[in-house]
Write a protein that holds these residues in place. Structure first.
Motif, PDB file in Angstrom:
ATOM      1  N   ARG A   1       0.822  -1.201   0.000  1.00 48.21           N
ATOM      2  CA  ARG A   1       0.000   0.000   0.000  1.00 48.21           C
ATOM      3  C   ARG A   1       0.861   1.259   0.000  1.00 48.21           C
ATOM      4  N   LEU A   2       0.440   2.238  -0.816  1.00 51.89           N
ATOM      5  CA  LEU A   2       1.206   3.470  -0.963  1.00 51.89           C
ATOM      6  C   LEU A   2       0.550   4.638  -0.228  1.00 51.89           C
ATOM      7  N   THR A   3      -0.791   4.699  -0.248  1.00 51.95           N
ATOM      8  CA  THR A   3      -1.485   5.803   0.423  1.00 51.95           C
ATOM      9  C   THR A   3      -2.344   5.264   1.567  1.00 51.95           C
ATOM     10  N   HIS A   4      -2.504   6.088   2.614  1.00 50.37           N
ATOM     11  CA  HIS A   4      -3.229   5.660   3.812  1.00 50.37           C
ATOM     12  C   HIS A   4      -4.192   6.738   4.308  1.00 50.37           C
ATOM     13  N   LEU A   5      -4.679   7.568   3.411  1.00 47.18           N
ATOM     14  CA  LEU A   5      -5.603   8.623   3.818  1.00 47.18           C
ATOM     15  C   LEU A   5      -6.954   8.018   4.160  1.00 47.18           C
ATOM     16  N   GLU A   6      -7.554   8.469   5.245  1.00 52.55           N
ATOM     17  CA  GLU A   6      -8.794   7.878   5.731  1.00 52.55           C
ATOM     18  C   GLU A   6     -10.044   8.575   5.213  1.00 52.55           C
ATOM     19  N   ASP A   7      -9.920   9.822   4.765  1.00 53.20           N
ATOM     20  CA  ASP A   7     -11.108  10.589   4.404  1.00 53.20           C
ATOM     21  C   ASP A   7     -11.233  10.829   2.909  1.00 53.20           C
ATOM     22  N   SER A   8     -10.519  10.032   2.097  1.00 47.13           N
ATOM     23  CA  SER A   8     -10.608  10.208   0.651  1.00 47.13           C
ATOM     24  C   SER A   8     -10.324   8.884  -0.044  1.00 47.13           C
ATOM     25  N   ALA A   9     -10.719   8.826  -1.311  1.00 43.38           N
ATOM     26  CA  ALA A   9     -10.377   7.691  -2.170  1.00 43.38           C
ATOM     27  C   ALA A   9      -9.377   8.183  -3.204  1.00 43.38           C
ATOM     28  N   GLU A  10      -8.278   7.457  -3.355  1.00 42.18           N
ATOM     29  CA  GLU A  10      -7.210   7.878  -4.251  1.00 42.18           C
ATOM     30  C   GLU A  10      -7.342   7.136  -5.584  1.00 42.18           C
ATOM     31  N   VAL A  11      -7.448   7.897  -6.674  1.00 36.37           N
ATOM     32  CA  VAL A  11      -7.687   7.320  -8.000  1.00 36.37           C
ATOM     33  C   VAL A  11      -6.820   8.028  -9.025  1.00 36.37           C
ATOM     34  N   SER A  12      -6.815   7.485 -10.244  1.00 36.33           N
ATOM     35  CA  SER A  12      -6.160   8.097 -11.419  1.00 36.33           C
ATOM     36  C   SER A  12      -4.689   8.432 -11.197  1.00 36.33           C
ATOM     37  N   PRO A  13      -3.860   7.482 -10.761  1.00 35.87           N
ATOM     38  CA  PRO A  13      -2.436   7.798 -10.609  1.00 35.87           C
ATOM     39  C   PRO A  13      -1.749   7.966 -11.959  1.00 35.87           C
ATOM     40  N   THR A  14      -0.752   8.825 -11.986  1.00 35.79           N
ATOM     41  CA  THR A  14       0.103   8.979 -13.162  1.00 35.79           C
ATOM     42  C   THR A  14       1.543   9.117 -12.674  1.00 35.79           C
ATOM     43  N   LEU A  15       2.446   8.351 -13.254  1.00 35.60           N
ATOM     44  CA  LEU A  15       3.841   8.329 -12.829  1.00 35.60           C
ATOM     45  C   LEU A  15       4.689   9.238 -13.706  1.00 35.60           C
ATOM     46  N   SER A  16       5.637   9.926 -13.062  1.00 41.67           N
ATOM     47  CA  SER A  16       6.567  10.776 -13.798  1.00 41.67           C
ATOM     48  C   SER A  16       7.443   9.919 -14.716  1.00 41.67           C
ATOM     49  N   PRO A  17       8.033  10.518 -15.752  1.00 40.11           N
ATOM     50  CA  PRO A  17       8.837   9.738 -16.695  1.00 40.11           C
ATOM     51  C   PRO A  17      10.012   9.000 -16.065  1.00 40.11           C
TER      52      PRO A  17
END
Length: 369
Positions: A178-194
């Motif tokens: 797991r990379l993110t652990h925020l409790e009050d949001s849903a994390e979507v649409s990741p984009t990685l730098s080159p």
């Protein structure tokens, strides 16, 4: 009075020398959407959305003149086996979100893709084309894949396995962490730098949808916000040179909600470069050299034309291709590395009699305006 090609030229503002588009997807009673070029530009994928059958399939085509005809890629035939130790998805009725392997991928992974497929109920798992089952199993839906350009081969994706939407890193052939652990949001649409180090994503919460960045996914620090706006900010996408992140922002206007194309630096300095655009499910499309963003203008009277604009702003310029009713698009280098090639989901070309369902077209241009 019937609409003639001349009337369409006048309405769209195109000249008679507009680049002719070539249809890639077969003509069927289904909408073809989300075209995406492979990293080397030799292949193209798209989704075939059949509303009557309630199915979504991923199709691929080899773009060389002597290549085989387009074919169904996912869902694949039941019982298909393939080398590499991966598994194939079977008995699925929806396959979406195809992402091709990066240029730096090993020979084993080159010109293959990862996609999400339904595996029963609301569950979606991730599959590698030509593999032997889910890349990783877990409760809830997995999707929104960002493929890292570095080694070893790994992806960042969104998963509901922890109860909400969180980002996970998956080295292919291993277990995710797991990379993110925020409790009050849903994390979507990741984009990685080159360089594969930084990830920008959307945090969906009651306060709105905003962009956040993690500056090093291998040594994760507390995420920091890139935007703190009201409304919805979504579908970020890094520029090829890593200088900018482009995304969509929903703005209020006198005529109602409007989607704008916005560019941010990694430090959070933003600039709106185009107003009133059609949001693309894959996120904003960058030219291969990062000098232009290519987008569809939300302009029904002109049949939703294609434009290009610099990431630093300035007047947008019309891209002269002869498709109308445009929607999703992607951009890659042209044949033999010269110019650019654009893939677009459109209702047809100027003068086409058939406009009932969207098809995928490609057009070659010597350069972007």
């Amino acid at each position: 009075m019937p609409i003639t090609p001349l009337m369409l030229l006048l309405a769209t503002g195109l000249s008679a020398t507009a680049a002719p588009a070539r249809q890639i997807s077969p003509t069927t009673e289904a909408n073809c959407q989300s075209p995406r070029f492979s990293a080397d530009g030799s292949r193209l994928s798209w989704e075939r959305n059949d509303h009557k059958a309630r199915t979504v399939e991923i199709w691929t085509a080899t773009l060389s003149a002597d290549g085989p005809p387009p074919s169904l890629a996912a869902p694949p035939p039941v019982g298909r086996q393939a080398p590499g130790g991966f598994q194939t998805a079977t008995r699925t009725h929806a396959a979406v979100g195809a992402v091709w392997a990066p240029r730096t991928a090993s020979a084993r992974l080159r010109n293959t893709l990862i996609y999400g497929a339904s595996t029963g109920g609301d569950d979606f798992d991730l599959f590698l084309l030509g593999g032997d089952g889910p890349l990783v199993t877990g409760p809830g839906a997995d999707g929104d894949v960002a493929w890292s350009p570095g080694a070893p081969a790994r992806i960042v994706f969104t998963s509901a396995r922890s109860g909400g939407g969180d980002l996970y890193i998956l080295p292919l052939g291993a277990e995710p962490h797991r990379l993110t652990h925020l409790e009050d949001s849903a994390e979507v649409s990741p984009t990685l730098s080159p360089d594969g180090k930084r990830v920008v994503y959307v945090a969906h919460s009651d306060r709105g949808d905003n962009l956040w960045i993690i500056d090093d996914i291998d040594v994760p620090t507390k995420p920091r916000p890139l935007t703190t706006w009201t409304g919805a900010q979504g579908r970020p996408r890094w520029s090829p040179d890593g200088r900018f992140v482009a995304f969509y922002a929903t703005m209020d206007s006198p005529s109602g909600p409007r989607v704008d194309l916005v560019v941010s630096t990694p430090e959070g300095a933003t600039k709106t470069v185009a107003k009133g655009v059609v949001a693309d499910g894959n996120g904003p499309a960058w030219s291969p050299d990062g000098s232009r963003l290519v987008y569809v203008s939300d302009d029904d009277a002109a049949f939703d034309p294609v434009f290009a604009v610099a990431p630093t702003g300035g007047p947008p310029a019309r891209v002269p291709i002869d498709t109308v009713g445009n929607q999703d698009l992607d951009v890659t280098r042209g044949t033999a590395g010269a110019g650019v090639r654009i893939a677009v989901s459109a209702q047809g070309r100027l003068g086409d009699p058939q406009r009932d369902y969207r098809r995928v077209f490609i057009a070659e241009l010597s350069a972007l305006p």
